[in-house]
Design an enzyme around this catalytic site. Sequence first.
Site, PDB file in Angstrom:
ATOM      1  N   HIS A  60       0.853  -1.184   0.000  1.00  0.00           N
ATOM      2  CA  HIS A  60       0.000   0.000   0.000  1.00  0.00           C
ATOM      3  C   HIS A  60       0.892   1.237   0.000  1.00  0.00           C
ATOM      4  O   HIS A  60       2.037   1.197   0.478  1.00  0.00           O
ATOM      5  CB  HIS A  60      -0.890   0.026   1.236  1.00  0.00           C
ATOM      6  CG  HIS A  60      -1.978  -0.998   1.212  1.00  0.00           C
ATOM      7  ND1 HIS A  60      -3.049  -0.944   2.079  1.00  0.00           N
ATOM      8  CD2 HIS A  60      -2.174  -2.100   0.450  1.00  0.00           C
ATOM      9  CE1 HIS A  60      -3.856  -1.967   1.842  1.00  0.00           C
ATOM     10  NE2 HIS A  60      -3.337  -2.681   0.848  1.00  0.00           N
ATOM     11  N   GLU A  62       0.924   3.861   1.822  1.00  0.00           N
ATOM     12  CA  GLU A  62       1.397   4.262   3.151  1.00  0.00           C
ATOM     13  C   GLU A  62       2.571   3.404   3.604  1.00  0.00           C
ATOM     14  O   GLU A  62       3.560   3.916   4.154  1.00  0.00           O
ATOM     15  CB  GLU A  62       0.280   4.129   4.193  1.00  0.00           C
ATOM     16  CG  GLU A  62      -0.953   4.954   3.900  1.00  0.00           C
ATOM     17  CD  GLU A  62      -2.058   4.188   3.184  1.00  0.00           C
ATOM     18  OE1 GLU A  62      -3.232   4.408   3.520  1.00  0.00           O
ATOM     19  OE2 GLU A  62      -1.743   3.384   2.290  1.00  0.00           O
ATOM     20  N   CYS A  90      -6.149   1.933   5.952  1.00  0.00           N
ATOM     21  CA  CYS A  90      -6.775   0.673   6.362  1.00  0.00           C
ATOM     22  C   CYS A  90      -6.165   0.238   7.704  1.00  0.00           C
ATOM     23  O   CYS A  90      -5.183   0.829   8.164  1.00  0.00           O
ATOM     24  CB  CYS A  90      -6.544  -0.392   5.292  1.00  0.00           C
ATOM     25  SG  CYS A  90      -4.830  -0.984   5.216  1.00  0.00           S
ATOM     26  N   CYS A  93      -2.293  -0.445   7.493  1.00  0.00           N
ATOM     27  CA  CYS A  93      -1.493   0.770   7.398  1.00  0.00           C
ATOM     28  C   CYS A  93      -1.550   1.578   8.690  1.00  0.00           C
ATOM     29  O   CYS A  93      -0.537   2.126   9.127  1.00  0.00           O
ATOM     30  CB  CYS A  93      -1.953   1.602   6.208  1.00  0.00           C
ATOM     31  SG  CYS A  93      -1.627   0.800   4.621  1.00  0.00           S
TER      32      CYS A  93
END
Length: 170
Positions: A60, A62, A90, A93
């Site tokens: 992801h 992040e 999410c 993260c």
Amino acid sequence: MVEPIIDLHSDEHFMGEALRQARRAFAAEEVPVGAVIVRAGRIIARACNQVELLKDATAHAEMLAITQAEEAVGDWRLTDATLYVTKEPCPMCAGAIVHARLARVVFGASDPKAGAAGSALNLLQFPSLNHQCEITAGVREPECRELLRAFFSLQRRRSKPVSGDAAAQN
């Protein structure tokens, strides 16, 4: 007429940089999420989702930006840094954000189904964890939301089954 002053240290400016990363993800057919990490007014990390490219569920924006920022500062603690991300983090993260001890998280579009910065749950300010982050939500939200909407609309159109007549013509 007086020209407006552009604040290169504003949340809107840095979210614009995150949006640039999200557009890169969109162009690569990744979910369009972009992130930048800022420390002392300077961007120290930039990333976009690369889940499909890397075949890695943890890639992801992040997570990738946190790794870059840790390398840039030479420490896993990012206590004086701010993460700008186009979509609410999410749970995975958010956990990494807390563990890296980011001071602040600024996001654009909320995620009512799975957002972990206040929408579905709030891991960034969970009382029993060893760190809590300041949260600023909704920065450039219409742009962030529209990019996600356009991406998923395109994905739905691409995955529609072809009717029998159209398939026979191909």
